[in-house]
Motif scaffolding. Sequence first.
Motif, PDB file in Angstrom:
ATOM      1  N   TYR A 109     -12.949  72.246 -11.789  1.00 56.63           N
ATOM      2  CA  TYR A 109     -11.962  71.059 -11.867  1.00 56.63           C
ATOM      3  C   TYR A 109     -11.947  70.208 -13.006  1.00 56.63           C
ATOM      4  O   TYR A 109     -10.631  69.685 -13.567  1.00 56.63           O
ATOM      5  CB  TYR A 109     -12.088  70.136 -10.388  1.00 56.63           C
ATOM      6  CG  TYR A 109     -12.005  71.070  -9.367  1.00 56.63           C
ATOM      7  CD1 TYR A 109     -10.734  71.735  -8.746  1.00 56.63           C
ATOM      8  CD2 TYR A 109     -13.018  71.399  -8.309  1.00 56.63           C
ATOM      9  CE1 TYR A 109     -10.643  72.453  -7.636  1.00 56.63           C
ATOM     10  CE2 TYR A 109     -12.780  72.064  -7.636  1.00 56.63           C
ATOM     11  CZ  TYR A 109     -11.730  72.666  -7.061  1.00 56.63           C
ATOM     12  OH  TYR A 109     -11.721  73.543  -5.904  1.00 56.63           O
ATOM     13  N   GLU A 110     -13.126  69.734 -13.517  1.00 51.60           N
ATOM     14  CA  GLU A 110     -13.236  69.029 -14.580  1.00 51.60           C
ATOM     15  C   GLU A 110     -12.728  69.801 -15.859  1.00 51.60           C
ATOM     16  O   GLU A 110     -12.200  69.182 -16.813  1.00 51.60           O
ATOM     17  CB  GLU A 110     -14.627  68.793 -14.896  1.00 51.60           C
ATOM     18  CG  GLU A 110     -15.246  67.740 -13.639  1.00 51.60           C
ATOM     19  CD  GLU A 110     -16.722  67.328 -14.071  1.00 51.60           C
ATOM     20  OE1 GLU A 110     -17.410  68.052 -14.909  1.00 51.60           O
ATOM     21  OE2 GLU A 110     -17.243  66.451 -13.488  1.00 51.60           O
ATOM     22  N   ASP A 111     -12.962  71.037 -16.137  1.00 54.03           N
ATOM     23  CA  ASP A 111     -12.145  71.829 -16.985  1.00 54.03           C
ATOM     24  C   ASP A 111     -10.698  71.918 -17.090  1.00 54.03           C
ATOM     25  O   ASP A 111      -9.972  71.953 -17.942  1.00 54.03           O
ATOM     26  CB  ASP A 111     -12.981  73.192 -16.926  1.00 54.03           C
ATOM     27  CG  ASP A 111     -12.585  74.117 -18.356  1.00 54.03           C
ATOM     28  OD1 ASP A 111     -12.711  73.363 -19.297  1.00 54.03           O
ATOM     29  OD2 ASP A 111     -12.684  75.220 -18.410  1.00 54.03           O
ATOM     30  N   PHE A 112     -10.118  71.724 -15.755  1.00 49.85           N
ATOM     31  CA  PHE A 112      -8.663  71.821 -15.638  1.00 49.85           C
ATOM     32  C   PHE A 112      -8.447  70.432 -15.832  1.00 49.85           C
ATOM     33  O   PHE A 112      -7.201  70.394 -16.608  1.00 49.85           O
ATOM     34  CB  PHE A 112      -8.234  71.857 -14.204  1.00 49.85           C
ATOM     35  CG  PHE A 112      -6.968  72.277 -13.880  1.00 49.85           C
ATOM     36  CD1 PHE A 112      -6.401  73.442 -13.939  1.00 49.85           C
ATOM     37  CD2 PHE A 112      -6.018  71.063 -13.746  1.00 49.85           C
ATOM     38  CE1 PHE A 112      -5.020  73.807 -13.858  1.00 49.85           C
ATOM     39  CE2 PHE A 112      -4.793  71.435 -13.630  1.00 49.85           C
ATOM     40  CZ  PHE A 112      -3.946  72.725 -13.644  1.00 49.85           C
ATOM     41  N   GLY A 113      -9.062  69.334 -15.757  1.00 54.73           N
ATOM     42  CA  GLY A 113      -8.751  67.955 -16.396  1.00 54.73           C
ATOM     43  C   GLY A 113      -8.689  67.942 -17.807  1.00 54.73           C
ATOM     44  O   GLY A 113      -8.050  67.414 -18.299  1.00 54.73           O
ATOM     45  N   ARG A 114      -9.829  68.640 -18.518  1.00 55.60           N
ATOM     46  CA  ARG A 114      -9.471  68.854 -19.738  1.00 55.60           C
ATOM     47  C   ARG A 114      -8.240  69.694 -20.269  1.00 55.60           C
ATOM     48  O   ARG A 114      -7.584  69.064 -21.229  1.00 55.60           O
ATOM     49  CB  ARG A 114     -10.903  69.602 -20.388  1.00 55.60           C
ATOM     50  CG  ARG A 114     -10.694  70.093 -21.824  1.00 55.60           C
ATOM     51  CD  ARG A 114     -11.719  70.850 -22.365  1.00 55.60           C
ATOM     52  NE  ARG A 114     -11.499  72.334 -21.810  1.00 55.60           N
ATOM     53  CZ  ARG A 114     -10.917  73.134 -22.203  1.00 55.60           C
ATOM     54  NH1 ARG A 114     -10.126  72.759 -23.368  1.00 55.60           N
ATOM     55  NH2 ARG A 114     -10.856  74.470 -21.831  1.00 55.60           N
ATOM     56  N   LEU A 115      -8.213  70.628 -19.777  1.00 58.19           N
ATOM     57  CA  LEU A 115      -6.717  71.454 -19.968  1.00 58.19           C
ATOM     58  C   LEU A 115      -5.478  70.773 -19.746  1.00 58.19           C
ATOM     59  O   LEU A 115      -4.289  70.779 -20.525  1.00 58.19           O
ATOM     60  CB  LEU A 115      -6.723  72.662 -19.426  1.00 58.19           C
ATOM     61  CG  LEU A 115      -7.611  73.851 -19.732  1.00 58.19           C
ATOM     62  CD1 LEU A 115      -7.557  75.061 -18.795  1.00 58.19           C
ATOM     63  CD2 LEU A 115      -7.374  74.211 -21.435  1.00 58.19           C
TER      64      LEU A 115
END
Length: 600
Positions: free
Chosen positions: A475-481
């Motif tokens: 989810y945090e990586d999706f936030g970055r994306l």
Amino acid sequence: MLSSSHSRLRVPALLVFSVLAAAGMPHGAEAQDPAPGAQAASAVDASAAALHALFDAHSAWSEREYGYTRVDGRRRAGDRLPSNTPEAWSRRAAYWADTLAKLDAIPVDGLSREDRINLEVFRATIAADHENAVRRTWEAPFNSDTFFWAGFAPRQPWHDESEWRNYIGRLRDLPRLFGEHIDNMERGLARGWSVPRATLDNRDTTIEPYTLEGAGNPLLDAFDAIPSSLPEPVRARLREEGRQVVLEQVVPAYRRLLSYMRGEYLPRTRTTIAASALPDGAAFYRTQIREYVTRDMEPREIHELGLAEVARISAEMREVMARAGFEGSFEEFLAYLRSDPKFYARTPRELLATAAWVAKKVDGQLKHVLGTLPRYRYTILPVADDIAPTYTAGRGGLDACWFNTWDLPSRPLYNLPALVLHECSPGHSLQAALALEAPERPEFRSSTYFSGYGEGWALYTEWLGTRMGIYETPYEDFGRLTFEMWRAARLVIDTGIHEFGWSREQAIEYLADHTALARHDIVNEVDRYISWPGQALSYYIGYRTIRDLRAEAERELGAGFDQKAFHDTILRLGSVPLPVLEEEVRAFISSAKEQASRAG
């Protein structure tokens, strides 16, 4: 050699003579005829002297023109506010035009590498200032994101009596400043130059707190926060004098401004949204691209780059969605991220504490990505209540990072790692501290800011977080994306609105379809792109420039690539136009290859 039109100048002999004479060098029959090598050295010295004389003159002019003072060697606001009359802007435009002419008259072939960078930075800054002055952009002195009536209250209380006295002096000057802005806005309305009406919903409400005569007025509240490091008699005098100025002069000025905004300005603002609808608007939009991107690019080129990057990031987002184990559609995943309470803070303190936790995780990794770290420290603060409803999710600077705690259901925690990296460290706050502590340079270099460089670096640090172990969940990586997509989509939206006739609704839906940003943030962002043409383009183009340079360095240096040296090269420069950044990084690559070859 820098990629610059200046390096191709050929200066007449008479002009060289005049530069030498200005530097106090001998001439005429009495002067001995020096050897050719000495002549060349003298000409180089004279060019450098003339350049630095311009820098020094500009520093002194700026202090007079804008009323700066100095505290501990740093420029601070003084006890008055700058003039905003047409006469003042005409005077500035003439000064900047004269400065540009003097810059272009300096032979640059023999300047040192550092002075060529100084010249490029100085010229780009002055040229942008001159362009905006002659286009009279000051006749629309705010946008949906940034207001001339906000930001006067200190974000943190001063510990020096003289700074409080300067602050009171500036407050006394507010009625005059507001009157000049109102006069300028009237001139803008008369020629069709205004902020687009569609972007101004509720912006007038940000004036309301300043019309209060008690608690809740940020300017009054500031005097209740004078630190105890000042003696109580001093605090009492400052409180009494400050409150009197606010109540008798400042509050009435804000009330007049609010009445004008609601009764006169807002109903008469333009109903178009594109920069191209402004006087000479198509040309104006290109000047804004040049100012913020720091290179000449056509809107069509930027639009197509955006479309390609949106498609690439979309594919990566779907891969991360699968990694999270979500089995529904992409649209359902976005709805889930926007609605599940587990992704949101319950209190402002929880959001700020999460940001602080991420910042400390980053601190532990900095030694692996940077060779030089600053001594200066930033703090973490909430965005002030008066501007929070229309403010971005966060913003960083030398002294602090501000996180928006208003409307917590629109502030997902999975976005915070990327936001902390961008705004705090190794993004804006760290970048600003290194610029402050840089080796001695002309003063303007420590405060100059080019959006392509600064926002490009900050967005790059969001990606760098993947190498630092900052993103702990899909989810945090999706936030970055989501943040990367947000910036890539800006290329499409900004050019779509200002060049290709997109509507506000079309832009809002495009951003909503491609990111997990909350609807409130999406509307605020689109309104920002409408009312601030070109600025949003700088992030992704600067980011791609740095990512491409890193790929080039990794390819050229192979196992010898050192990311700490690569990052130090970028940050040591301070804020520069992107072509200068490219040239300096490529010089670093060439030098590293040469050293490796000798070592081999």
